[in-house]
Write a protein that holds these residues in place. Structure first.
Motif, PDB file in Angstrom:
ATOM      1  N   ILE A 186       0.858  -1.185   0.000  1.00 39.06           N
ATOM      2  CA  ILE A 186       0.000   0.000   0.000  1.00 39.06           C
ATOM      3  C   ILE A 186       0.893   1.234   0.000  1.00 39.06           C
ATOM      4  N   GLY A 187       0.664   2.126  -0.936  1.00 43.65           N
ATOM      5  CA  GLY A 187       1.418   3.373  -0.999  1.00 43.65           C
ATOM      6  C   GLY A 187       0.643   4.500  -0.343  1.00 43.65           C
ATOM      7  N   LEU A 188       1.329   5.316   0.425  1.00 46.08           N
ATOM      8  CA  LEU A 188       0.697   6.441   1.119  1.00 46.08           C
ATOM      9  C   LEU A 188       1.560   7.681   0.914  1.00 46.08           C
ATOM     10  N   GLN A 189       1.098   8.578   0.056  1.00 45.85           N
ATOM     11  CA  GLN A 189       1.849   9.795  -0.266  1.00 45.85           C
ATOM     12  C   GLN A 189       1.220  10.969   0.469  1.00 45.85           C
ATOM     13  N   VAL A 244      -2.122 -15.628   7.890  1.00 50.75           N
ATOM     14  CA  VAL A 244      -1.770 -14.263   8.285  1.00 50.75           C
ATOM     15  C   VAL A 244      -1.052 -13.596   7.118  1.00 50.75           C
ATOM     16  N   LYS A 245      -1.555 -12.447   6.704  1.00 50.97           N
ATOM     17  CA  LYS A 245      -0.959 -11.729   5.581  1.00 50.97           C
ATOM     18  C   LYS A 245      -0.065 -10.599   6.085  1.00 50.97           C
ATOM     19  N   LEU A 246       0.970 -10.329   5.291  1.00 48.69           N
ATOM     20  CA  LEU A 246       1.859  -9.214   5.578  1.00 48.69           C
ATOM     21  C   LEU A 246       1.532  -8.070   4.626  1.00 48.69           C
ATOM     22  N   LYS A 247       1.135  -6.930   5.200  1.00 53.38           N
ATOM     23  CA  LYS A 247       0.855  -5.732   4.417  1.00 53.38           C
ATOM     24  C   LYS A 247       1.988  -4.737   4.647  1.00 53.38           C
ATOM     25  N   ALA A 248       2.663  -4.353   3.573  1.00 52.13           N
ATOM     26  CA  ALA A 248       3.750  -3.380   3.671  1.00 52.13           C
ATOM     27  C   ALA A 248       3.229  -2.024   3.214  1.00 52.13           C
ATOM     28  N   VAL A 249       3.404  -1.011   4.064  1.00 51.13           N
ATOM     29  CA  VAL A 249       2.945   0.346   3.754  1.00 51.13           C
ATOM     30  C   VAL A 249       4.159   1.218   3.470  1.00 51.13           C
ATOM     31  N   LEU A 250       4.189   1.784   2.275  1.00 53.12           N
ATOM     32  CA  LEU A 250       5.266   2.697   1.884  1.00 53.12           C
ATOM     33  C   LEU A 250       4.778   4.128   2.069  1.00 53.12           C
ATOM     34  N   VAL A 251       5.360   4.834   3.019  1.00 47.43           N
ATOM     35  CA  VAL A 251       4.985   6.223   3.301  1.00 47.43           C
ATOM     36  C   VAL A 251       6.024   7.145   2.679  1.00 47.43           C
ATOM     37  N   THR A 252       5.567   8.124   1.916  1.00 49.51           N
ATOM     38  CA  THR A 252       6.479   9.153   1.407  1.00 49.51           C
ATOM     39  C   THR A 252       5.992  10.501   1.928  1.00 49.51           C
ATOM     40  N   SER A 253       6.897  11.206   2.580  1.00 52.01           N
ATOM     41  CA  SER A 253       6.559  12.496   3.176  1.00 52.01           C
ATOM     42  C   SER A 253       7.853  13.244   3.473  1.00 52.01           C
TER      43      SER A 253
END
Length: 581
Positions: A378-381, A428-437
């Protein structure tokens, strides 16, 4: 009476077994010959039958009942191969199909061409390994236009005789070589370096689209920095404006009041068919602060005048493609190039912008270290335009509400039952969140939330942020390298959340071809409901479009002229391209 009966009894068998010496020798030879023949026959039998059985096993395969059979085991070891130069038609067909599929993936369905040296631009040939195949296929007409443009750029680009001849027109009291047939038809649009990296990328894409529509060659200013960030997009030529270009020293003086500014000349009524024919160049001011006269660029009548000017020097920080779709003379061509209207930047962005090897290293190393093993990315900009205030608690609350309400990330557990460790049977799933800020505020909050408390789904959420530069530093090369790497990493995610008004987010969304969730811009720190909404298409928003009906010569709402040009989700007055559906 025989005195020696034992001798007499023993003499009988001797008499019976008594044979000539030579007869005994012949019999022994017969036995030996017979034995040798039997051994030879056995050997021949095995030499014939074993290969035949092996061939049968290889041809017809083996079912589960043969797994214990010795021939089946032998077939796994002994591989019967054809002669080096002998291949079956099935082998050739399978190999060709595999190679074609691989070639089609790496060249993005024909969008790109082969022929580049792979070591010079690794991302061009490796990007498909990190990104899902696009559901949006480029049209055959677009591919044809790209191939035609590549030939034009190769013929007219820097270092060629037509380019040199065309540049002479910019020098005082000089003209081109009219007798040179090769120089005919070479016209140019020069993109001037301006604004932040996100704005540069979307505005270059717009300028390239305009160049294709008007049979011009696109040259970009930016020199060493652009060369450091991007690979050359065109084979056997360059898109970089040479440092010694004749007008380079005048670029800083170009503005809305310049003598050869298109808008200012219109204002002073100095542009007509006769005056334009004598011009070697015109300056186009298409930045966010352009005036009503500059905006006449988007009128068909002015396009008819501009087509005869050899050099157009353009300053812009906008994705102005939506307004090109409103110019009557371009509409048919654009409709054929882009049947799916909301994919303009998706196709042109993937065609033009390939990370340089240095930036590609930043991208791939980070991806492999933090994102590759996740079940979902999941990308979070996050972009806050008031850099001094940073990410406020209200903004953080908005972000959390968006990702949880839209089920992009699971909510946190409250009951003890849900806080127990999952059993071995549970997935169990692994969700990786990429935060750019530019700052770490939201990253720290999210990381703490999902570390200290389990989720209701039992899924594990890992939060990552590559950099936090504090504030935008467009003039610094390393800052732009990181920015470009993070835009690209965001485009590789499965789901994306971007900030309103941010061209950084627009680039990531467009390259990925996804419809992101847009975090609406807060006004006066007020809570928003809903906190975010889904984008209509993956294309960027044109932040400063003209509101003018060129035919009626009066103001109009250009967001209501055609169904595929509508107002943006995040900026009510902006325009964006959307699919008719």
């Amino acid at each position: 009476m025989d005195l020696y009966p034992s001798r007499r009894r023993s003499s009988h068998p001797k008499a019976i077994g008594k044979q000539p010496e030579e007869q005994i020798g012949v019999q022994e030879k017969r036995y030996r010959l017979f034995g040798a023949m039997r051994i030879t026959e056995i050997l021949v039998y095995f030499m014939v039958t074993i290969p035949v059985l092996l061939v049968l096993v290889v041809i017809f395969g083996q079912d589960s009942s043969d797994q214990g059979n010795g021939f089946a085991n032998a077939a796994r070891i002994i591989q019967i191969k054809p002669e080096p130069n002998v291949t079956t038609s099935l082998d050739v067909s399978t190999t060709m199909q595999r190679d074609q599929k691989q070639n089609d993936l790496s060249l993005l369905g024909g969008l790109l061409v082969s022929g580049f040296k792979k070591d010079s631009c690794l991302s061009r040939y490796q990007s498909h390994l990190y990104r899902k195949a696009s559901p949006h296929k480029p049209s055959l007409h677009l591919l044809s236009k790209l191939r035609a443009y590549e030939e034009l750029h190769k013929r007219c680009g820097p270092g060629t005789r037509p380019y040199t001849n065309a540049e002479r027109l910019l020098k005082p009291k000089q003209t081109g070589d009219d007798d040179d047939s090769e120089s005919q038809g070479c016209k140019y649009v020069v993109w001037m370096e301006f604004s932040g990296l996100g704005n540069r990328i979307i505005s270059i894409a717009s300028a390239f689209l305009y160049a294709m529509l008007t049979d011009r060659v696109l040259l970009v200013e930016g020199g060493e920095q652009l060369d450091d960030l991007f690979c050359e997009p065109f084979l056997d030529t360059t898109w970089l404006l040479p440092k010694d270009f004749t007008l380079t020293h005048q670029f800083n003086g170009f503005g809305q009041d310049s003598a050869q500014c298109h808008g200012d000349m219109l204002k002073r009524k100095l542009i007509n068919e006769s005056s334009v024919s004598s011009l070697s160049h015109l300056y186009l001011h298409l930045a966010h602060d352009y005036n009503e006269h500059d905006k006449m660029f988007f009128c068909g009548e002015d396009q008819s005048l501009l087509k005869n000017v050899p050099w157009l020097i353009m300053r812009t920080n906008n994705f102005f493609a939506p307004s090109l779709f409103l110019i009557p003379s371009f509409q048919e061509e654009l409709g054929s190039m882009f049947p799916d209207k909301g994919t303009v930047f998706h196709h042109l962005g993937r065609y033009l912008f390939h990370p340089s090897n240095h930036v590609w290293g930043l991208i791939t190393r980070y991806y492999q270290a933090y994102l590759a093993k996740a079940d979902e990315r999941i990308g979070l900009q996050i972009r806050v335009f008031d850099e001094k205030s940073g990410v406020s608690p209200q903004v953080t609350k908005q972000i959390v509400s968006c990702v949880q309400n839209e089920e992009l990330l699971p909510k946190l557990s409250k009951s003890r039952e849900q806080q127990k460790q999952p059993s071995e049977e549970e997935e169990v799933k692994l969700k990786a969140v990429l935060v750019t800020s530019l700052t770490t505020g939201c990253f720290e909050i999210l990381k703490t939330m999902y570390w200290e408390t389990p989720t209701v789904t039992r899924d594990v959420v890992a939060i990552h942020q590559p950099s936090h530069e504090g504030h935008q530093q467009t003039e610094k090369l390393m800052h732009n390298r990181k920015a470009w790497a993070e835009m690209y990493l965001l485009s590789l995610t499965d789901k994306l959340v971007i900030s309103a008004w941010s061209t950084f987010g627009y680039v990531a969304q467009g390259l990925g071809g996804s419809r992101a969730w847009i975090l609406y811009k807060q006004e006066n720190q007020t809570a928003l409901n809903p906190p975010c909404g889904r984008a209509m298409s993956s294309d960027p928003c044109f932040h400063a479009p003209p509101y003018y009906d060129c035919k009626a010569k009066q103001g109009t709402d250009t967001g209501n002229v055609v169904p595929h040009v509508r107002h943006c989700e995040d900026i009510s007055w902006g325009l964006k391209l959307v699919d008719r559906s």
